[in-house]
Design an enzyme around this catalytic site. Structure first.
Site: not given
Length: 227
Positions: A77-78
């Site tokens: 997940i960024s």
């Protein structure tokens, strides 16, 4: 000594601190991103959406460190700064329909749902789509629709879209996504080979012509397609 678990009050404080760190990152990157301050609507969404709910339970203690986190299936997940920055470049408005390619566990989806009228999201990993769908429903995001599939093909049944955000990289913007972008619309995604990706903004004018702006370097996983 046995430490107590963090409660919602603790997590809310950490979320505010995360928003402050995002603001610092934006200031430091101002030359590359064209400004030092992110839109207050974006920052309000960051302060509101409970980021820690969108990471695996074992990683909750690290959730607010503004760093990418693994979520399984060799995916990450960024970091929240990149989520906020992509949202800033996309500039979704309350009367607009947004297509998201790459739901993941749904954090970026929730941010978009705070800002847009409707969000249609596509995820290639079925398990992620199921988790995100349930979590977003529990949080009350009723104007979000998620399906499993090849995001590079878009979601033609619900096109055109005012804005399109792609949270995976490709060597070029998929033609189907450009076709499904409304005139006057905007698309944001990382573009380029693995070592040379740039966060890219594509704007489509009233005549269907596109203008491309390459911004700061990034590192994303590749956009998966289904043949």
């Amino acid at each position: 000594m046995v430490m107590k678990l963090m409660n919602e009050s603790h997590l809310a404080i950490l979320r505010r601190h995360m928003a402050e760190m995002i603001a610092i990152h934006a200031d430091l990157a101002s030359d590359e991103i064209g400004g030092a301050v992110l839109d207050e609507r974006v920052m309000a969404a960051v302060r509101k959406v409970p980021w820690h709910l969108f990471v695996p339970a074992a990683l909750v203690p690290y959730a607010y460190q503004d760093t990418p986190l693994p979520i399984g299936f060799d995916k990450t997940i960024s970091q929240p700064f990149i989520v906020a920055l992509m949202t800033e470049f996309l500039s979704p408005h309350s009367n607009e329909k947004v297509l998201e390619v790459g739901t993941g566990l749904g954090y970026q989806t929730a941010i978009l749902a705070e800002l847009a009228d409707q969000v249609w999201s596509i995820e290639v990993v079925e398990e992620f789509a199921s988790i995100a769908r349930l979590l977003l429903q529990q949080l009350g995001y009723v104007d979000v629709k998620i399906r499993e599939g090849d995001g590079s093909r878009g979601w033609r049944e619900h096109a055109p879209f005012d804005k399109i955000l792609v949270s995976a990289a490709a060597h070029k913007v998929p033609a189907a996504l450009l076709d499904q972008l409304t005139p006057g619309g905007r698309l944001v995604m990382p573009v380029g080979p693995e070592e040379m990706q740039r966060l890219t903004v594509v704007e489509k004018d009233a005549d269907g012509q596109t203008r491309v702006q390459e911004l700061l370097p990034v590192r994303f996983g590749r956009l998966e397609t289904i043949t």
